[in-house]
Design an enzyme around this catalytic site. Structure first.
Site, PDB file in Angstrom:
ATOM      1  N   ASP A   1      13.435  16.501 -27.104  1.00  0.00           N
ATOM      2  CA  ASP A   1      13.955  16.150 -25.778  1.00  0.00           C
ATOM      3  C   ASP A   1      15.270  15.362 -25.769  1.00  0.00           C
ATOM      4  O   ASP A   1      16.190  15.721 -25.058  1.00  0.00           O
ATOM      5  CB  ASP A   1      12.870  15.383 -24.991  1.00  0.00           C
ATOM      6  CG  ASP A   1      13.267  15.173 -23.541  1.00  0.00           C
ATOM      7  OD1 ASP A   1      13.888  16.081 -22.985  1.00  0.00           O
ATOM      8  OD2 ASP A   1      12.961  14.109 -22.982  1.00  0.00           O
TER       9      ASP A   1
ATOM     10  N   CYS B   1      12.232  36.050 -13.404  1.00  0.00           N
ATOM     11  CA  CYS B   1      11.712  35.688 -12.080  1.00  0.00           C
ATOM     12  C   CYS B   1      11.657  36.874 -11.130  1.00  0.00           C
ATOM     13  O   CYS B   1      10.964  36.817 -10.106  1.00  0.00           O
ATOM     14  CB  CYS B   1      12.593  34.612 -11.434  1.00  0.00           C
ATOM     15  SG  CYS B   1      12.547  33.038 -12.286  1.00  0.00           S
TER      16      CYS B   1
ATOM     17  N   CYS C   1      11.398  36.778  -6.980  1.00  0.00           N
ATOM     18  CA  CYS C   1      10.771  35.527  -6.531  1.00  0.00           C
ATOM     19  C   CYS C   1      11.825  34.424  -6.334  1.00  0.00           C
ATOM     20  O   CYS C   1      12.770  34.309  -7.112  1.00  0.00           O
ATOM     21  CB  CYS C   1       9.735  35.076  -7.565  1.00  0.00           C
ATOM     22  SG  CYS C   1       8.935  33.503  -7.124  1.00  0.00           S
TER      23      CYS C   1
ATOM     24  N   CYS D   1      10.369  28.613  -5.831  1.00  0.00           N
ATOM     25  CA  CYS D   1      10.775  27.240  -6.183  1.00  0.00           C
ATOM     26  C   CYS D   1      12.029  26.842  -5.408  1.00  0.00           C
ATOM     27  O   CYS D   1      12.150  25.708  -4.940  1.00  0.00           O
ATOM     28  CB  CYS D   1      10.989  27.102  -7.683  1.00  0.00           C
ATOM     29  SG  CYS D   1      12.190  28.250  -8.354  1.00  0.00           S
TER      30      CYS D   1
ATOM     31  N   CYS E   1      17.567  16.131  -6.956  1.00  0.00           N
ATOM     32  CA  CYS E   1      16.202  16.358  -7.454  1.00  0.00           C
ATOM     33  C   CYS E   1      15.402  15.050  -7.392  1.00  0.00           C
ATOM     34  O   CYS E   1      15.878  13.997  -7.813  1.00  0.00           O
ATOM     35  CB  CYS E   1      16.275  16.884  -8.887  1.00  0.00           C
ATOM     36  SG  CYS E   1      14.656  17.071  -9.631  1.00  0.00           S
TER      37      CYS E   1
ATOM     38  N   CYS F   1       8.265  22.295  -7.985  1.00  0.00           N
ATOM     39  CA  CYS F   1       8.780  23.611  -8.384  1.00  0.00           C
ATOM     40  C   CYS F   1       7.994  24.192  -9.556  1.00  0.00           C
ATOM     41  O   CYS F   1       8.197  25.358  -9.924  1.00  0.00           O
ATOM     42  CB  CYS F   1      10.280  23.578  -8.659  1.00  0.00           C
ATOM     43  SG  CYS F   1      10.800  22.438  -9.922  1.00  0.00           S
TER      44      CYS F   1
ATOM     45  N   CYS G   1       5.163  27.908  -8.700  1.00  0.00           N
ATOM     46  CA  CYS G   1       5.607  29.060  -9.499  1.00  0.00           C
ATOM     47  C   CYS G   1       4.423  29.972  -9.824  1.00  0.00           C
ATOM     48  O   CYS G   1       3.413  29.527 -10.362  1.00  0.00           O
ATOM     49  CB  CYS G   1       6.255  28.561 -10.790  1.00  0.00           C
ATOM     50  SG  CYS G   1       6.773  29.920 -11.858  1.00  0.00           S
TER      51      CYS G   1
HETATM   52  S1  SF4 Z   1       8.831  30.036  -8.620  1.00  0.00           S
HETATM   53 FE1  SF4 Z   1       8.796  30.579 -10.805  1.00  0.00          FE
HETATM   54  S2  SF4 Z   1       9.001  32.808 -10.847  1.00  0.00           S
HETATM   55 FE2  SF4 Z   1       9.553  32.142  -8.786  1.00  0.00          FE
HETATM   56  S3  SF4 Z   1      11.770  31.908  -8.875  1.00  0.00           S
HETATM   57 FE3  SF4 Z   1      10.918  29.915  -9.336  1.00  0.00          FE
HETATM   58  S4  SF4 Z   1      10.764  29.834 -11.567  1.00  0.00           S
HETATM   59 FE4  SF4 Z   1      11.040  31.982 -10.989  1.00  0.00          FE
HETATM   60  S1  SF4 Z   2      10.927  20.794  -6.535  1.00  0.00           S
HETATM   61 FE1  SF4 Z   2      11.860  20.775  -8.572  1.00  0.00          FE
HETATM   62  S2  SF4 Z   2      14.063  20.735  -8.194  1.00  0.00           S
HETATM   63 FE2  SF4 Z   2      13.051  20.193  -6.285  1.00  0.00          FE
HETATM   64  S3  SF4 Z   2      12.979  17.979  -6.241  1.00  0.00           S
HETATM   65 FE3  SF4 Z   2      11.066  18.665  -7.180  1.00  0.00          FE
HETATM   66  S4  SF4 Z   2      11.452  18.735  -9.421  1.00  0.00           S
HETATM   67 FE4  SF4 Z   2      13.436  18.621  -8.357  1.00  0.00          FE
END
Ligand code: SF4
Ligand code: SF4
Length: 353
Positions: free
Chosen positions: A130, A184, A187, A190, A210, A239, A243
């Site tokens: 990381d 993706c 889609c 997110c 974020c 997010c 997904c």
């Molecule tokens: S929710 Fe998952 S599959 Fe859909 S656009 Fe976001 S990252 Fe891609």
């Molecule tokens: S949904 Fe994902 S990009 Fe949006 S605020 Fe939350 S962590 Fe950040």
């Protein structure tokens, strides 16, 4: 057994969930996008600051040939909740449940390194978890662990995006794996469901929008984000939760090692705000969400009391307003009291007494 197969076998014995191998070529194809993000002011500022080193393994390691990428899956759901008490609770995002993953993954990578040393005498390496120079998701994608989603996260077919990533750069030449062909598709869940519109839609984000960044950034949180954190005092899971690749996934195989403590994953807010530095380190110092220190989490916990409209916190917030020496805490107390009392004027009046 050939070396690569032996390393894969070893990784399974150690409990590494996924391993892949990538050529240690540069990642210069990412430069333009990263520089554009920097110019637009979209970066968090937490990333390694030397872009040349982020993109070029040969600047941080002599004669790199292969990057071994590894992933450890972590739980995304807790099956029980902590007991009810007199205090409102907040929560940490799932990435920070249990013992700091840097430590757990580092231990497994160290074990893997020791095992490889026993397999070949000719092993030079540099390991990262990381906080290293390289971009984990780019390495993992090249090594075939998964693909990078529109949420910017590495998504594996088996464990979704709930994975910790690490890598080992080495001078050994090992047959590379191929990137996987998933993506993706159409889609955009997110992107559409991010509460702050932080995601651009191409795998990049405006990091300062974020909530994960905002809950880690010191000082007063901009007003537009405060209600959006609700009672999450570290990180954001939205997010990932929305997904489709994460649907039904809850990887519990490392639950014992992570030693998840519900009292820490869902901390009582007022007791957390009262902790001294020493008490905070003793209680929360071993989880990854503590890395920015106690003040930023305590500030978030004050906002969370307001977001929870916790009527029982009124006296505490008034007292904290008068006793705290921190301007961001005082301002947070006023903000939360205004929400709980449903009126700024009432909060002002209460604080004047
Ligand atoms: S929710 Fe998952 S599959 Fe859909 S656009 Fe976001 S990252 Fe891609
Ligand atoms: S949904 Fe994902 S990009 Fe949006 S605020 Fe939350 S962590 Fe950040």
């Amino acid at each position: 057994m050939e070396l690569k197969s032996a390393i894969i076998q070893l990784s399974r014995e150690i409990g590494i969930d996924k391993i892949g191998f990538a050529v240690a070529d540069n990642f210069e194809y990412l430069r333009e996008g990263i520089e554009a993000q920097a110019v637009a002011g979209n970066q968090a500022g937490f990333e390694h600051q030397n872009l040349d080193e982020r993109l070029n393994p040969d600047l941080i390691f002599k004669a790199p040939k292969t990057i071994i990428a590894v992933a450890l899956a972590y739980p995304s759901k807790l099956t029980s909740r902590p007991k009810r008490t007199n205090y409102r609770r907040g929560q940490f995002a799932s990435v920070s449940w249990g013992i700091d993953y840097h430590d757990i993954l580092q231990t497994k990578i160290d074990q893997l390194i020791e095992g490889i040393k026993a397999l070949t005498s000719d092993f030079d390496y540099k390991a990262m978890v990381d906080t290293g120079e390289l971009i984990d998701v780019a390495v993992a994608q090249r090594a075939g662990l998964g693909f990078i989603g529109k949420n910017g996260l590495l998504i594996t077919p088996e464990f979704g995006s709930y994975v910790y990533l690490g890598e080992i750069i080495t001078s050994i030449e090992l047959e590379p794996d191929q990137p996987i062909s998933l993506n993706c598709g159409e889609c955009k869940r997110c992107v559409n469901l991010c509460p702050t519109d932080a995601l651009i839609g191409n795998g990049k984000m405006v990091a300062k929008r974020c909530l994960s960044f905002q809950t880690q950034n010191k000082g007063e949180m901009p007003l537009e984000f405060r209600s959006k954190i609700r009672t999450t005092i570290y990180g954001c899971d939205i997010c990932q939760q929305v997904c489709p690749y994460n649907k039904g996934i809850n990887s519990t195989q490392h639950q014992d090692e992570l030693a998840i403590d519900l009292e820490l994953a869902y901390p009582e807010l007022i007791p957390l705000i009262k902790l001294t530095n020493r008490e905070f380190k003793a209680k929360f110092g071993h989880i990854s969400g503590s890395w920015r220190g106690k003040n930023v989490l305590q500030r978030n916990a004050i906002y969370a009391l307001g977001n929870a409209r916790d009527q029982t916190a009124v006296d505490f917030l008034v007292e904290l307003y008068h006793t705290s020496t921190r301007e961001d805490f005082k301002e947070a107390c006023f903000w939360s009291l205004s929400l709980i009392l449903n009126s700024e004027a009432s909060a002002q009046q209460l604080l004047k007494k």
